[in-house]
Design an enzyme around this catalytic site. Structure first.
Site, PDB file in Angstrom:
ATOM      1  N   LYS A   1      17.454  -9.312  48.015  1.00  0.00           N
ATOM      2  CA  LYS A   1      17.821  -9.454  49.439  1.00  0.00           C
ATOM      3  C   LYS A   1      19.348  -9.543  49.606  1.00  0.00           C
ATOM      4  O   LYS A   1      19.938  -8.796  50.378  1.00  0.00           O
ATOM      5  CB  LYS A   1      17.167 -10.717  50.046  1.00  0.00           C
ATOM      6  CG  LYS A   1      15.651 -10.719  49.966  1.00  0.00           C
ATOM      7  CD  LYS A   1      15.053 -11.937  50.618  1.00  0.00           C
ATOM      8  CE  LYS A   1      15.294 -13.241  49.884  1.00  0.00           C
ATOM      9  NZ  LYS A   1      14.677 -13.342  48.552  1.00  0.00           N
TER      10      LYS A   1
ATOM     11  N   ARG B   1      10.616 -18.070  56.773  1.00  0.00           N
ATOM     12  CA  ARG B   1       9.796 -18.112  55.556  1.00  0.00           C
ATOM     13  C   ARG B   1       8.468 -18.803  55.776  1.00  0.00           C
ATOM     14  O   ARG B   1       7.750 -19.056  54.824  1.00  0.00           O
ATOM     15  CB  ARG B   1      10.534 -18.896  54.472  1.00  0.00           C
ATOM     16  CG  ARG B   1      11.599 -18.080  53.856  1.00  0.00           C
ATOM     17  CD  ARG B   1      12.140 -18.772  52.637  1.00  0.00           C
ATOM     18  NE  ARG B   1      13.460 -18.250  52.434  1.00  0.00           N
ATOM     19  CZ  ARG B   1      13.950 -17.922  51.271  1.00  0.00           C
ATOM     20  NH1 ARG B   1      13.256 -18.087  50.184  1.00  0.00           N
ATOM     21  NH2 ARG B   1      15.160 -17.437  51.183  1.00  0.00           N
TER      22      ARG B   1
ATOM     23  N   ARG C   1      21.208 -13.649  36.854  1.00  0.00           N
ATOM     24  CA  ARG C   1      22.102 -13.612  38.035  1.00  0.00           C
ATOM     25  C   ARG C   1      23.307 -14.540  37.848  1.00  0.00           C
ATOM     26  O   ARG C   1      23.205 -15.644  37.361  1.00  0.00           O
ATOM     27  CB  ARG C   1      21.347 -14.059  39.290  1.00  0.00           C
ATOM     28  CG  ARG C   1      22.301 -14.231  40.481  1.00  0.00           C
ATOM     29  CD  ARG C   1      21.639 -14.392  41.789  1.00  0.00           C
ATOM     30  NE  ARG C   1      20.511 -15.271  41.777  1.00  0.00           N
ATOM     31  CZ  ARG C   1      19.558 -15.274  42.715  1.00  0.00           C
ATOM     32  NH1 ARG C   1      19.633 -14.445  43.722  1.00  0.00           N
ATOM     33  NH2 ARG C   1      18.555 -16.112  42.633  1.00  0.00           N
TER      34      ARG C   1
ATOM     35  N   ARG D   1      23.416 -20.399  39.786  1.00  0.00           N
ATOM     36  CA  ARG D   1      22.788 -21.296  40.767  1.00  0.00           C
ATOM     37  C   ARG D   1      21.927 -22.347  40.090  1.00  0.00           C
ATOM     38  O   ARG D   1      21.296 -22.072  39.091  1.00  0.00           O
ATOM     39  CB  ARG D   1      21.918 -20.477  41.733  1.00  0.00           C
ATOM     40  CG  ARG D   1      22.671 -19.993  42.932  1.00  0.00           C
ATOM     41  CD  ARG D   1      21.915 -19.000  43.741  1.00  0.00           C
ATOM     42  NE  ARG D   1      20.538 -19.358  44.044  1.00  0.00           N
ATOM     43  CZ  ARG D   1      19.749 -18.636  44.840  1.00  0.00           C
ATOM     44  NH1 ARG D   1      20.223 -17.540  45.406  1.00  0.00           N
ATOM     45  NH2 ARG D   1      18.503 -18.994  45.070  1.00  0.00           N
TER      46      ARG D   1
ATOM     47  N   ARG E   1       9.464 -21.361  43.013  1.00  0.00           N
ATOM     48  CA  ARG E   1       9.895 -20.651  44.237  1.00  0.00           C
ATOM     49  C   ARG E   1       8.932 -19.511  44.563  1.00  0.00           C
ATOM     50  O   ARG E   1       8.617 -19.254  45.718  1.00  0.00           O
ATOM     51  CB  ARG E   1      11.323 -20.127  44.054  1.00  0.00           C
ATOM     52  CG  ARG E   1      12.362 -21.228  44.181  1.00  0.00           C
ATOM     53  CD  ARG E   1      13.655 -20.904  43.462  1.00  0.00           C
ATOM     54  NE  ARG E   1      14.327 -19.705  43.916  1.00  0.00           N
ATOM     55  CZ  ARG E   1      15.301 -19.095  43.240  1.00  0.00           C
ATOM     56  NH1 ARG E   1      15.713 -19.591  42.080  1.00  0.00           N
ATOM     57  NH2 ARG E   1      15.865 -18.021  43.715  1.00  0.00           N
TER      58      ARG E   1
HETATM   59  P1  AP5 Z   1      19.708 -11.092  44.773  1.00  0.00           P
HETATM   60  O1  AP5 Z   1      20.195 -10.010  45.632  1.00  0.00           O
HETATM   61  O2  AP5 Z   1      20.587 -12.282  44.572  1.00  0.00           O
HETATM   62  O3  AP5 Z   1      18.228 -11.529  45.185  1.00  0.00           O
HETATM   63  P2  AP5 Z   1      17.708 -12.401  46.426  1.00  0.00           P
HETATM   64  O4  AP5 Z   1      16.452 -11.769  46.884  1.00  0.00           O
HETATM   65  O5  AP5 Z   1      18.799 -12.606  47.406  1.00  0.00           O
HETATM   66  O6  AP5 Z   1      17.342 -13.701  45.634  1.00  0.00           O
HETATM   67  P3  AP5 Z   1      17.407 -15.242  45.998  1.00  0.00           P
HETATM   68  O7  AP5 Z   1      17.090 -15.955  44.716  1.00  0.00           O
HETATM   69  O8  AP5 Z   1      18.694 -15.598  46.657  1.00  0.00           O
HETATM   70  O9  AP5 Z   1      16.236 -15.397  46.963  1.00  0.00           O
HETATM   71  P4  AP5 Z   1      15.509 -16.717  47.242  1.00  0.00           P
HETATM   72  O10 AP5 Z   1      14.698 -16.327  48.393  1.00  0.00           O
HETATM   73  O11 AP5 Z   1      14.780 -17.311  46.098  1.00  0.00           O
HETATM   74  O12 AP5 Z   1      16.686 -17.732  47.439  1.00  0.00           O
HETATM   75  P5  AP5 Z   1      17.475 -18.240  48.688  1.00  0.00           P
HETATM   76  O13 AP5 Z   1      18.866 -18.421  48.280  1.00  0.00           O
HETATM   77  O14 AP5 Z   1      17.209 -17.434  49.871  1.00  0.00           O
HETATM   78  O15 AP5 Z   1      19.388 -10.432  43.336  1.00  0.00           O
HETATM   79  C1  AP5 Z   1      18.959 -11.214  42.258  1.00  0.00           C
HETATM   80  C2  AP5 Z   1      19.574 -10.658  40.955  1.00  0.00           C
HETATM   81  O16 AP5 Z   1      19.043  -9.371  40.700  1.00  0.00           O
HETATM   82  C3  AP5 Z   1      21.088 -10.502  41.009  1.00  0.00           C
HETATM   83  O17 AP5 Z   1      21.623 -10.822  39.766  1.00  0.00           O
HETATM   84  C4  AP5 Z   1      21.295  -9.012  41.309  1.00  0.00           C
HETATM   85  O18 AP5 Z   1      22.503  -8.510  40.768  1.00  0.00           O
HETATM   86  C5  AP5 Z   1      20.079  -8.399  40.662  1.00  0.00           C
HETATM   87  N1  AP5 Z   1      19.576  -7.230  41.394  1.00  0.00           N
HETATM   88  C6  AP5 Z   1      19.406  -7.137  42.739  1.00  0.00           C
HETATM   89  N2  AP5 Z   1      18.876  -5.941  43.049  1.00  0.00           N
HETATM   90  C7  AP5 Z   1      18.710  -5.281  41.889  1.00  0.00           C
HETATM   91  C8  AP5 Z   1      18.187  -3.992  41.547  1.00  0.00           C
HETATM   92  N3  AP5 Z   1      17.728  -3.152  42.487  1.00  0.00           N
HETATM   93  N4  AP5 Z   1      18.140  -3.660  40.251  1.00  0.00           N
HETATM   94  C9  AP5 Z   1      18.579  -4.513  39.282  1.00  0.00           C
HETATM   95  N5  AP5 Z   1      19.088  -5.731  39.530  1.00  0.00           N
HETATM   96  C10 AP5 Z   1      19.153  -6.119  40.819  1.00  0.00           C
HETATM   97  O19 AP5 Z   1      16.776 -19.667  48.914  1.00  0.00           O
HETATM   98  C11 AP5 Z   1      16.970 -20.708  47.956  1.00  0.00           C
HETATM   99  C12 AP5 Z   1      16.207 -21.950  48.396  1.00  0.00           C
HETATM  100  O20 AP5 Z   1      16.688 -22.396  49.687  1.00  0.00           O
HETATM  101  C13 AP5 Z   1      14.696 -21.772  48.608  1.00  0.00           C
HETATM  102  O21 AP5 Z   1      13.993 -21.898  47.387  1.00  0.00           O
HETATM  103  C14 AP5 Z   1      14.400 -22.917  49.590  1.00  0.00           C
HETATM  104  O22 AP5 Z   1      14.336 -24.160  48.923  1.00  0.00           O
HETATM  105  C15 AP5 Z   1      15.628 -22.915  50.483  1.00  0.00           C
HETATM  106  N6  AP5 Z   1      15.434 -22.035  51.643  1.00  0.00           N
HETATM  107  C16 AP5 Z   1      15.923 -20.798  51.816  1.00  0.00           C
HETATM  108  N7  AP5 Z   1      15.527 -20.275  52.975  1.00  0.00           N
HETATM  109  C17 AP5 Z   1      14.760 -21.221  53.555  1.00  0.00           C
HETATM  110  C18 AP5 Z   1      14.042 -21.272  54.785  1.00  0.00           C
HETATM  111  N8  AP5 Z   1      13.986 -20.226  55.610  1.00  0.00           N
HETATM  112  N9  AP5 Z   1      13.345 -22.400  55.045  1.00  0.00           N
HETATM  113  C19 AP5 Z   1      13.354 -23.438  54.225  1.00  0.00           C
HETATM  114  N10 AP5 Z   1      13.995 -23.453  53.033  1.00  0.00           N
HETATM  115  C20 AP5 Z   1      14.691 -22.344  52.709  1.00  0.00           C
END
Ligand code: AP5
Length: 304
Positions: free
Chosen positions: A98, A171, A206, A235, A246
């Site tokens: 994402k 979410r 990552r 992270r 997660r």
């Molecule tokens: P990346 O682009 O960083 O992936 P991402 O989908 O953004 O992953 P996140 O881990 O950030 O998603 P998440 O939903 O778990 O975490 P968030 O921070 O939102 O890519 C990942 C890796 O893969 C990178 O190294 C990249 O280089 C590589 N990559 C990407 N695309 C690629 C490709 N095509 N090919 C190869 N490699 C690739 O949330 C964290 C926490 O916050 C949650 O667990 C929760 O506790 C809280 N939270 C977040 N949102 C909410 C909400 N709405 N409500 C309540 N709590 C929330």
């Protein structure tokens, strides 16, 4: 844990404990939603986790009337002809890409990227009480209850003017319902679909650049220079153990969220290289803009 979010058309204070309120002049930027034309904004929770931070958001913006009075006439005419900006949501399992796709989308389309996880991590990094509480949930891979920083960010003038790209929100069904009630309706809901083994590999590899905010992967997107490599961070929730938690949370909620946006959902194969994934998203956004320019009104997404 209910979050009471009151966006009333009156200036009546919310009867619940209210953590912040916004005067009329700061919340009145244009909106098609009758709910967003209201003159009073307050968020409250009977067990609040995160409060609003008006000091560095809407409250610092001059009233729209002031902006318009200073703007030359031709700017107003141009604004009237400007097509409605795009409003996009992107969703997918942890590490589905994402954030990576959001970098590419914002570069090309100039949308305001609003990432729920980034906003929460900023709270954690700031060492605030809200951040401390949020971290307890994030470490367990659970949703942070009552987080409302996203709504606050969407209400800022830049998101209104340029359109927004909402990443990792909503979410849960309750978040999706709250957004809808506030009048935040996306044009398109992008779902990145990635195999589970790949997700784990992406999480553990990552790394983040604290200076530029850029996302790297040790294998798939390595840093360009030694200097960048030396300053990369990981992270706190990027371990194999935590990503499994997660993922479980993601699976528990994703269907309910999808049910709210099924008519505008485009499922994209996220297993491909990041440029190939972007090419698909880019073509859908292009088409959406073309439809908009042609004034076709409804923007029903084409299914992938
Ligand atoms: P990346 O682009 O960083 O992936 P991402 O989908 O953004 O992953 P996140 O881990 O950030 O998603 P998440 O939903 O778990 O975490 P968030 O921070 O939102 O890519 C990942 C890796 O893969 C990178 O190294 C990249 O280089 C590589 N990559 C990407 N695309 C690629 C490709 N095509 N090919 C190869 N490699 C690739 O949330 C964290 C926490 O916050 C949650 O667990 C929760 O506790 C809280 N939270 C977040 N949102 C909410 C909400 N709405 N409500 C309540 N709590 C929330």
């Amino acid at each position: 844990m209910a979050c009471i979010v009151n966006f009333s058309a009156t200036t009546q204070p919310n009867p619940q404990p209210c953590f912040a309120s916004l005067p009329a002049s700061t919340s009145s930027h244009r909106s098609k939603s009758p709910k967003l034309q209201s003159s009073h904004l307050s968020f409250a929770s009977n067990n609040s986790r995160l409060s609003l931070r008006y000091d560095r958001t809407l409250a610092v913006s001059p009233p729209r009337e002031t902006l318009l009075s200073k703007a030359p006439n031709f700017m107003i005419v141009a604004a009237a002809n400007k097509p409605e900006p795009l409003k996009i949501m992107i969703s997918g399992a942890p590490a589905s890409g994402k954030g990576t796709q959001c970098e590419l989308i914002t570069q090309k389309y100039g949308l305001v990227h609003v990432a729920a996880g980034d906003l929460l991590r900023a709270e954690v990094a700031a060492g605030s009480e809200n951040g401390r509480r949020a971290k307890q949930f994030m470490e367990k891979g659970q949703l942070v209850p009552d987080e409302i920083v996203v709504m606050e960010r969407l209400l800022q003038p830049d998101a209104h003017e340029n359109g927004w790209l909402l990443d990792g929100y909503p979410r849960s069904l309750s978040q999706a319902t709250a957004l809808k009630e506030f009048g935040f309706e996306p044009d398109l809901f992008i779902l990145l679909d990635v195999a589970e083994d790949t997700l784990v590999e992406r999480v553990v590899g990552r790394r983040l650049d604290p200076v530029t905010g850029k996302i790297y992967h040790l294998k798939y997107s390595p840093p360009e220079t030694e200097e960048i490599a030396a300053r990369l961070t990981q992270r706190f929730d990027d371990t194999e153990e935590k990503v499994k938690l997660r993922l479980r949370t993601h699976h528990q909620n994703v269907e309910a969220v999808l049910s709210m946006y099924k008519d505008i959902t485009v499922k994209v194969n996220g297993n491909l290289s990041k440029n190939d994934v972007f090419a698909k998203i880019d073509s859908v956004l292009d088409e959406l803009l073309e439809q908009r320019k042609a004034g076709s009104g409804s923007l029903a997404a084409n299914k992938a």
